[in-house]
Design a protein around this motif. Structure first.
Motif, mmCIF file in Angstrom:
data_model
loop_
_atom_site.group_PDB
_atom_site.id
_atom_site.type_symbol
_atom_site.label_atom_id
_atom_site.label_comp_id
_atom_site.label_asym_id
_atom_site.label_seq_id
_atom_site.Cartn_x
_atom_site.Cartn_y
_atom_site.Cartn_z
ATOM 1 N N LEU A 151 0.819 -1.210 0.000
ATOM 2 C CA LEU A 151 0.000 0.000 0.000
ATOM 3 C C LEU A 151 0.858 1.268 0.000
ATOM 4 O O LEU A 151 1.760 1.422 0.817
ATOM 5 N N ASN A 152 0.548 2.143 -0.941
ATOM 6 C CA ASN A 152 1.246 3.432 -1.038
ATOM 7 C C ASN A 152 0.242 4.551 -1.131
ATOM 8 O O ASN A 152 -0.809 4.388 -1.737
ATOM 9 N N LYS A 153 0.562 5.680 -0.534
ATOM 10 C CA LYS A 153 -0.280 6.860 -0.751
ATOM 11 C C LYS A 153 0.592 8.097 -0.821
ATOM 12 O O LYS A 153 1.339 8.412 0.093
ATOM 13 N N GLN A 154 0.497 8.758 -1.970
ATOM 14 C CA GLN A 154 1.164 10.051 -2.094
ATOM 15 C C GLN A 154 0.100 11.122 -2.193
ATOM 16 O O GLN A 154 -0.888 10.951 -2.895
ATOM 17 N N PHE A 155 0.294 12.175 -1.473
ATOM 18 C CA PHE A 155 -0.601 13.314 -1.610
ATOM 19 C C PHE A 155 0.050 14.328 -2.530
ATOM 20 O O PHE A 155 1.220 14.660 -2.373
ATOM 21 N N ARG A 156 -0.744 14.789 -3.476
ATOM 22 C CA ARG A 156 -0.232 15.773 -4.414
ATOM 23 C C ARG A 156 -1.046 17.036 -4.200
ATOM 24 O O ARG A 156 -2.217 17.088 -4.544
ATOM 25 N N THR A 157 -0.442 18.021 -3.604
ATOM 26 C CA THR A 157 -1.203 19.252 -3.379
ATOM 27 C C THR A 157 -0.614 20.377 -4.201
ATOM 28 O O THR A 157 0.595 20.595 -4.198
ATOM 29 N N PRO A 158 -1.490 21.101 -4.915
ATOM 30 C CA PRO A 158 -0.987 22.237 -5.665
ATOM 31 C C PRO A 158 -0.497 23.310 -4.708
ATOM 32 O O PRO A 158 -1.035 23.485 -3.625
ATOM 33 N N VAL A 159 0.544 23.994 -5.120
ATOM 34 C CA VAL A 159 1.060 25.088 -4.314
ATOM 35 C C VAL A 159 0.032 26.221 -4.370
ATOM 36 O O VAL A 159 -0.329 26.696 -5.438
ATOM 37 N N VAL A 160 -0.444 26.597 -3.211
ATOM 38 C CA VAL A 160 -1.530 27.581 -3.161
ATOM 39 C C VAL A 160 -1.000 28.979 -3.453
ATOM 40 O O VAL A 160 -0.004 29.414 -2.898
ATOM 41 N N LYS A 161 -1.691 29.639 -4.386
ATOM 42 C CA LYS A 161 -1.287 30.991 -4.760
ATOM 43 C C LYS A 161 -1.899 31.984 -3.791
ATOM 44 O O LYS A 161 -2.871 31.701 -3.116
ATOM 45 N N GLU A 162 -1.338 33.162 -3.797
ATOM 46 C CA GLU A 162 -1.925 34.201 -2.961
ATOM 47 C C GLU A 162 -2.316 35.385 -3.818
ATOM 48 O O GLU A 162 -1.898 35.501 -4.965
ATOM 49 N N GLY A 163 -3.144 36.220 -3.208
ATOM 50 C CA GLY A 163 -3.529 37.443 -3.911
ATOM 51 C C GLY A 163 -4.824 37.295 -4.677
ATOM 52 O O GLY A 163 -5.643 36.426 -4.374
#
Lengths: 266, 347
Positions: free
Chosen positions: B20-32
């Motif tokens: 079992l493997n789990k990778q979380f891929r989260t986009p880098v959150v922009k600001e503004g």
């Protein structure tokens, strides 16, 4: 699992949801009244503008009222039964979707029975404007009684189209979590835009509202036939398979999105 | 035929996890301005490997503890086992069924309790939640009454039967939640920190109940917790996860042995004693027991000597024999390593 089981369960969940909501009676009543006031104020704005300038590009006040009312009623139907699909963001940011996923119930059903939202204000207002505009159009002999069943049909297909758009938009949340601004674009802005006849807009915008975010099919396209007798009745009937297709695509996308659900840390 | 299967079912694998493997891929959150939209179209991602190549099997009737520091991947694993999260790769089978392909079918035979949040209907009386759940899991009216009577007695549900869930105390809510997870008589129970934030009495009553579920009703239970007493009192087996990887799997005794924390021996002497080391040396000091083995004297005052010895390597009796030569022993006190310390070492 029989259909009876699902219907019973849905009824039980809806009843519980309404009972939960009634725990906060004042909030419910205030919300209902305010929603109605806002709705009426919105239409008054349009009415004032139209009254001042008369018809817009050949669309009378009654006709615009019809567009407005059909959109309001379709949207009310969609938001009554799928309130929490629209509010999926709350579930994504808090990880509350976890609980729904541990139950032996389709997520969409669980979600749609979480917070059924009674919207008598919108219903009344939409109904009143629809009555007023159809009454006006009938008195002038522009439409006949057959427009009535067509209209009911179109309100339902419209609700399905709006639901599909809402579902697809919510699904994007599985990747980006916060979808408020996207919803403003695909739901609020798009729905507001088609309260006016699409002919008003430049052709690129018209294409967007028909192809990319197909809200134009909720009220504008069917009204071309229902109100003005253009094209033919296939224009109205053809919307049903189209709505079905949007729903199918929306559900496919949703299913795929669910596998990308990330939950939250604990 | 059916009876045969039941008979054999004791060693039947209930939870099978492979690779079992789990990778979380989260986009880098922009600001503004238009942050949400810009995030939508971003190509920058952060990858986080929450779970790395975990495999294990839990058999029917096992009571297994799953422990690890915060952020080690415990909850992520549990969420994959229950079908909430889809693994990046690898497979889960609960009683032979894959929860990611047949989530609803698996959910029917599963009880899940999250200590951090309630599964019940927040604004409704406790009783109503059970009615809804009974409907959902197709529990017949008789079964529901029977089970609620049993559960009600064991978990003392009557005192808050008609109270809305949001007004329950944490202990009450936990009892109500556990009862809810048992209403449909599941085969497997997943408990994610069921004793978090509870007082001693509440913890004890919950533990008692879980023990009973396992030993008398034969439920397979997987428990995550930070409370080592939970583990020590309930679980036959522990799995330790750290940085997303299983670092230990086996019995608690083995875990203790493997870490080899020293036993503390406190010896009180009657009157004067003579340590076998030159005066003036700084403690602690290693002392040879025989050619291969040593132990440590960590503290010595006028009547007491503290000794640390790894009992995996040296026998306590040998040490005592040696000590008795130092002076007249009045009392001996031995302290086994604290489980909390054992775990701390594993992390």
């Amino acid at each position: 699992m029989s259909i009876k089981y699902w219907l019973d369960l849905y009824a039980v969940l809806i009843r519980s949801s309404i009972r939960s909501r009634m725990q906060y009676k004042l909030n419910f009543m205030l919300g209902t009244v305010l929603a109605a006031v806002i709705q009426i104020a919105e239409f008054l704005m349009i009415a004032i503008v139209l009254n001042k300038f008369g018809a817009v590009k050949g669309w009378s006040l009654y006709e615009v009222g019809y567009l407005f009312a059909v959109m309001t009623l379709s949207k009310t139907l969609y938001r009554t039964f799928a309130s929490d699909v629209h509010h999926l963001e709350n579930y994504l940011t808090t990880g509350e979707l976890d609980q729904l996923l541990t139950r032996p119930v389709p997520i969409l059903m669980a979600l749609m029975s979480q917070n059924i939202r009674l919207m008598p204000g919108e219903l009344l207002q939409g109904g009143a404007i629809l009555y007023w505009s159809m009454h006006g159009l009938m008195s002038s002999g522009q439409i006949h009684w057959i427009a009535l069943p067509y209209t009911v049909f179109v309100i339902f297909t419209g609700a399905i189209i709006l639901f599909s758009i809402g579902l697809a938009t919510a699904t994007v949340g599985f990747w980006i979590t916060r979808i408020n601004e996207l919803q403003t674009l695909t739901e609020d802005a798009a729905q507001t835009a088609v309260r006016y006849p699409l002919i008003l807009y430049p052709s690129w915008l018209r294409s967007i509202l028909l192809v990319v975010i197909p809200v134009g099919f909720v009220n504008y396209v069917p009204s071309l036939f229902i109100l003005r007798g253009e094209y033919g009745s296939w224009l109205v009937y053809g919307i049903a398979p189209l709505a079905g297709l949007f729903l199918y695509l929306g559900l496919k996308f949703w299913k795929f999105g669910l596998t990308r659900y990330q939950s939250t840390g604990s | 035929m059916k009876g045969d299967i039941k008979e054999m079912s004791h060693a039947q694998p209930m939870i099978e996890v492979s690779g079992l493997n789990k990778q979380f891929r989260t986009p880098v959150v922009k600001e503004g301005r238009f942050a949400g939209l810009r995030t939508l179209f971003t190509r920058e991602y952060r990858m986080k490997e929450a779970v790395k190549d975990i495999s294990f099997t839990i058999h029917k009737g096992d009571f297994v503890g799953y422990i690890g520091p915060n952020g080690a991947g415990k909850s992520t694993t549990i969420k994959m086992l229950t079908g909430i999260l889809h693994p990046s790769s690898g497979e889960v089978k609960i009683n032979g069924v894959n929860p990611h392909q047949q989530r609803r079918q698996v959910a029917k035979r599963l009880g899940v309790v999250f200590g951090q949040r309630s599964q019940l209907w927040w604004d409704l009386p406790v009783k109503d939640s059970y009615d809804i759940l009974a409907h959902m899991y197709k529990v017949t009216a008789q079964d529901k009454e029977k089970r609620l009577k049993e559960l009600g007695e064991l978990l003392v549900l009557k005192e808050f039967w008609l109270t809305p869930v949001r007004k329950l105390s944490l202990g009450q809510r936990m009892r109500a939640d556990i009862a809810a997870s048992m209403l449909h008589d599941p085969d497997v129970l997943f408990l994610d920190e069921p004793t978090i934030g509870l007082d001693v009495t509440a913890k004890r009553s919950i533990r008692g109940f879980l023990k009973k579920l396992n030993s008398e009703y034969g439920k397979t239970i997987l428990l995550t917790t930070h409370d080592m007493d939970d583990i020590e009192q309930l679980c036959e087996r522990v799995m330790v996860i750290n940085h997303g990887e299983l670092s230990y799997e086996g019995s608690i005794e083995n875990l203790r042995d493997r870490i080899g924390l020293p036993t503390l021996i406190r010896v009180t002497f009657n009157g004067a004693y003579q340590l076998p080391v030159p005066d003036g040396l700084v403690l602690p000091i290693e002392v040879a027991l025989d050619a291969d083995h040593t132990f440590r004297i960590v503290e010595a005052n006028n009547r007491e000597v503290h000794i640390e010895a790894n009992r995996q390597q040296v026998k306590a009796m040998d040490i005592l024999r040696l000590i008795s030569g130092w002076g007249e022993v009045a009392d001996i006190h031995m302290e086994e390593p604290d489980f909390e310390d054992v775990i701390h070492r594993v992390y």
